[in-house]
Design a protein around this motif. Sequence first.
Motif, PDB file in Angstrom:
ATOM      1  N   ALA A  22       0.962  -0.882  -0.210  1.00 17.39           N
ATOM      2  CA  ALA A  22       0.103  -0.119  -0.428  1.00 17.39           C
ATOM      3  C   ALA A  22       0.823   1.127   0.520  1.00 17.39           C
ATOM      4  O   ALA A  22       0.611   2.076  -0.314  1.00 17.39           O
ATOM      5  CB  ALA A  22      -0.647   0.309   1.310  1.00 17.39           C
ATOM      6  N   ILE A  23       2.121   1.010   0.706  1.00 14.44           N
ATOM      7  CA  ILE A  23       2.649   2.663   0.687  1.00 14.44           C
ATOM      8  C   ILE A  23       3.457   2.562  -0.616  1.00 14.44           C
ATOM      9  O   ILE A  23       3.466   3.503  -0.700  1.00 14.44           O
ATOM     10  CB  ILE A  23       3.517   2.672   1.791  1.00 14.44           C
ATOM     11  N   GLN A  70       1.991   1.362  -3.307  1.00 14.30           N
ATOM     12  CA  GLN A  70       1.348   1.942  -3.848  1.00 14.30           C
ATOM     13  C   GLN A  70       0.916   3.365  -3.805  1.00 14.30           C
ATOM     14  O   GLN A  70       1.176   5.020  -5.054  1.00 14.30           O
ATOM     15  CB  GLN A  70       0.323   1.296  -4.060  1.00 14.30           C
ATOM     16  N   LYS A  71       1.197   4.277  -3.117  1.00 16.70           N
ATOM     17  CA  LYS A  71       1.438   5.646  -2.629  1.00 16.70           C
ATOM     18  C   LYS A  71       2.647   6.544  -3.114  1.00 16.70           C
ATOM     19  O   LYS A  71       2.081   7.859  -3.377  1.00 16.70           O
ATOM     20  CB  LYS A  71       0.761   6.023  -1.108  1.00 16.70           C
TER      21      LYS A  71
END
Length: 163
Positions: free
Chosen positions: A56-57, A59-60
């Motif tokens: 998730a990190i 992707q951000k």
Amino acid sequence: MISGLLTGLSLIIAIGAQNAYVLKIGLHKKYVFPVCTICFLGDFLLIWCGVFGIGAIIQKFPIFLDTFRYGGAAFLFVYGLLSLKNFFKSSGSLVAGNTVSLPSLSKVLLTCLGFTFLNPHVYLDTMILLGSIASAYGEPGKYFFSMGACLGSFLWFYSLGYG
């Protein structure tokens, strides 16, 4: 856990630069424990980062993945050139009892850290692939899967180094 062990082993057993380096250290019978420990702990850290959602990190902030990708490619390119240079300079091969000495412990460990953390494939295999497979097992299955993958890393690196 068995699924994690077998999946982890299937990804790690391919002989790449890191495994070749562990094998070289093992044949020299010097610095084997710290090198195997760095490799295992690196995998352990990255597998658990994948399980706890580093995807998730990334992707951000895709700049992290690009930084590791290009930095790792540059590291492996330079290492390949140095290996090619050593190939043409040396008539010896990688055998047990080789009289070629290793550099200092600090240089060996820095090189090992480079192979461990600058290899772009390690992030794809450990954090992204193993992390996403582990998440498919849900709670608490993903933790058992991850422990199996970590066990595979432990068994592989110490077997390769000492075997």
